[in-house]
Design a protein around this motif. Structure first.
Motif, short mmCIF file in Angstrom:
data_model
loop_
_atom_site.label_atom_id
_atom_site.label_comp_id
_atom_site.label_asym_id
_atom_site.label_seq_id
_atom_site.Cartn_x
_atom_site.Cartn_y
_atom_site.Cartn_z
N ALA A 281 -6.54 8.32 1.73
CA ALA A 281 -7.16 7.18 1.04
C ALA A 281 -6.27 6.70 -0.10
N LEU A 282 -5.70 7.62 -0.86
CA LEU A 282 -4.81 7.25 -1.96
C LEU A 282 -3.55 6.56 -1.43
N ARG A 283 -3.05 7.05 -0.30
CA ARG A 283 -1.86 6.43 0.29
C ARG A 283 -2.15 5.00 0.71
N SER A 284 -3.34 4.78 1.31
CA SER A 284 -3.71 3.43 1.73
C SER A 284 -3.85 2.50 0.52
N GLU A 285 -4.46 3.01 -0.56
CA GLU A 285 -4.62 2.21 -1.77
C GLU A 285 -3.26 1.87 -2.37
N LEU A 286 -2.33 2.83 -2.33
CA LEU A 286 -1.00 2.58 -2.85
C LEU A 286 -0.28 1.51 -2.02
N ASP A 287 -0.45 1.58 -0.70
CA ASP A 287 0.17 0.57 0.16
C ASP A 287 -0.39 -0.83 -0.14
N ARG A 288 -1.70 -0.91 -0.35
CA ARG A 288 -2.30 -2.21 -0.69
C ARG A 288 -1.76 -2.74 -2.02
N SER A 289 -1.66 -1.85 -3.00
CA SER A 289 -1.14 -2.28 -4.31
C SER A 289 0.29 -2.77 -4.20
N ARG A 290 1.10 -2.08 -3.40
CA ARG A 290 2.47 -2.52 -3.21
C ARG A 290 2.53 -3.89 -2.57
N ALA A 291 1.66 -4.12 -1.55
CA ALA A 291 1.64 -5.42 -0.89
C ALA A 291 1.23 -6.52 -1.86
N GLU A 292 0.26 -6.22 -2.74
CA GLU A 292 -0.17 -7.21 -3.72
C GLU A 292 0.95 -7.52 -4.71
N LEU A 293 1.71 -6.52 -5.10
CA LEU A 293 2.83 -6.76 -6.01
C LEU A 293 3.91 -7.62 -5.35
N VAL A 294 4.16 -7.36 -4.08
CA VAL A 294 5.15 -8.17 -3.37
C VAL A 294 4.70 -9.63 -3.30
N ASP A 295 3.39 -9.83 -3.02
CA ASP A 295 2.86 -11.19 -2.95
C ASP A 295 2.94 -11.87 -4.31
N ALA A 296 2.60 -11.12 -5.37
CA ALA A 296 2.68 -11.69 -6.72
C ALA A 296 4.12 -12.05 -7.06
N GLY A 297 5.05 -11.22 -6.64
CA GLY A 297 6.45 -11.52 -6.89
C GLY A 297 6.89 -12.81 -6.21
N ARG A 298 6.43 -13.02 -4.99
CA ARG A 298 6.76 -14.26 -4.28
C ARG A 298 6.21 -15.47 -5.02
N LEU B 227 -9.10 17.36 1.27
CA LEU B 227 -7.91 16.97 0.53
C LEU B 227 -7.04 16.04 1.36
N HIS B 228 -6.98 16.30 2.65
CA HIS B 228 -6.19 15.42 3.53
C HIS B 228 -6.77 14.01 3.53
N HIS B 229 -8.11 13.92 3.63
CA HIS B 229 -8.74 12.59 3.63
C HIS B 229 -8.51 11.86 2.31
N GLU B 230 -8.60 12.59 1.19
CA GLU B 230 -8.36 11.98 -0.11
C GLU B 230 -6.91 11.49 -0.22
N THR B 231 -5.99 12.29 0.28
CA THR B 231 -4.58 11.89 0.25
C THR B 231 -4.34 10.63 1.05
#
Length: 350
Positions: free
Chosen positions: A258-275, A252-256
């Motif tokens: 992985a999900l946190r990393s994916e969320l961070d990537r998505s946030r970075a992509e949204l910031v880039d799209a916003g720019r 469960l820790h590993h899954e969490t």
């Protein structure tokens, strides 16, 4: 029947210097401070009416009258308190809603006694937390209070719903700081003996083992952990049940993560799209094309700090509006040609 007690973080709810804690809340260290807490004081089962009655009874005892006349009795409250307490002639410190455990622990440390006039309660967190902070609790002997508290040993228990008895118990606690401190140390020891998170986890594990044994289930031979897995020191690799719990926790820790990393990537992509959208909008605001396309129908572009969907909608509206205006002459030409053709009628057959 299995009973598993509540538990708490004894490294957060821990004793602290009482004088320093009082100063942090604006209370004179020489004052006697009572603490009452409830999500909402109007909740009947929390016994707020008995708290106000208890404060009235304090004046009937020479010890309480001396504290009140000297202005040395303070009442701290947290949660949604009722202001009727201010009418009891005590100095009121309304701490409001406390959402931070460390600030809550500091409030317990600042109190000379935590008053729990509950009409019914099982094993309230306020009692556990106050005892873990080494602060004496004064309560009616109802519900789960007597399961942890021993009258005159680690706190005071009063006859249920007797406000005068509750007042005497409060004064027994605050009138003698040395005795109150001794009760507080015993309260902390009681929590450490059986109400830590480790104790609670052990009781759950024992319950799960008993349930498995009663069902007739037997684990497969061999451990669930491989030889290369890292196991905490208290956990034996040959303990099949415990190793299975650990393995589940690890997965469960590993899954969490992985999900946190994916969320961070998505946030970075949204910031880039916003720019990128900001750059496009800046081009539309200042370009000659925008001035041409925006006439005669002007579209207000969103500000730079607007949410990304609003920016996209604004850019699309500006472009479509402009192109529609630019294409108006062409649409007019098509309509004129169509009408001329209709007037001439169908072409003759050869």
């Amino acid at each position: 029947m299995h009973t598993i007690a509540n538990a708490l973080e004894t490294d957060v709810f821990t004793p602290a210097d009482k004088a320093a804690a009082k100063r942090a809340f604006g209370i004179d260290p020489d004052d006697r401070a009572l603490l009452f807490g409830a999500y909402h004081a109007g909740e009947r089962r929390k016994g707020f009416e008995h708290l106000t009655a208890m404060l009235s009874h304090l004046r009937g005892d020479p010890r309480g009258r001396a504290l009140l006349e000297a202005g040395r009795l303070s009442v701290m409250t947290f949660g949604h308190a009722a202001m009727e307490l201010a009418e009891q002639g005590v100095r009121l410190h309304d701490l409001g809603y406390i959402g931070d455990d460390r600030r809550l622990a500091a409030a317990y440390a600042a109190a000379d006694a935590v008053v729990l006039p509950s009409l019914e309660d099982n094993q309230p967190n306020i009692m556990l937390e106050a005892m873990a902070c080494g602060t004496s609790v004064v309560a009616f002997a109802v519900g789960g209070m007597p399961d942890l508290m021993e009258d005159g040993v680690n706190g005071r228990l009063a006859t249920p719903f007797d406000a005068a008895a509750l007042a005497r118990a409060v004064l027994d606690t605050v009138a003698d700081p040395a005795t109150a401190a001794a009760w507080g140390r015993e309260a902390r020891r009681r929590i450490e003996e059986g109400f830590t998170l480790d104790h609670q986890a052990g009781r759950y594990e024992a319950l799960f083992r008993a349930m498995l044994e009663e069902s007739g289930w037997r684990p497969a031979d061999g451990p669930l952990l491989s030889a290369g897995d890292r196991v905490p020191a208290p956990l034996r690799v040959d303990d099949t049940f415990a190793s299975g719990l650990y393995r589940l926790h690890r997965d469960l820790h590993h899954e969490t993560e992985a999900l946190r990393s994916e969320l961070d990537r998505s946030r970075a992509e949204l910031v880039d799209a916003g720019r990128r959208v900001d750059a496009t909008l800046d081009g539309l605001r200042g370009s000659a094309v925008r001035r041409l396309l925006g006439r005669p129908r002007t579209v207000a572009l969103p500000p730079a700090g607007a949410p990304l969907p609003e920016k996209l909608h604004g850019a699309l509206s500006a472009l479509t509006s402009g192109w529609w205006d630019l294409g108006a002459p062409l649409r007019l030409l098509v309509r004129v040609v169509g009408r001329l053709g209709a007037r001439r009628g169908p072409a003759p057959h050869p």
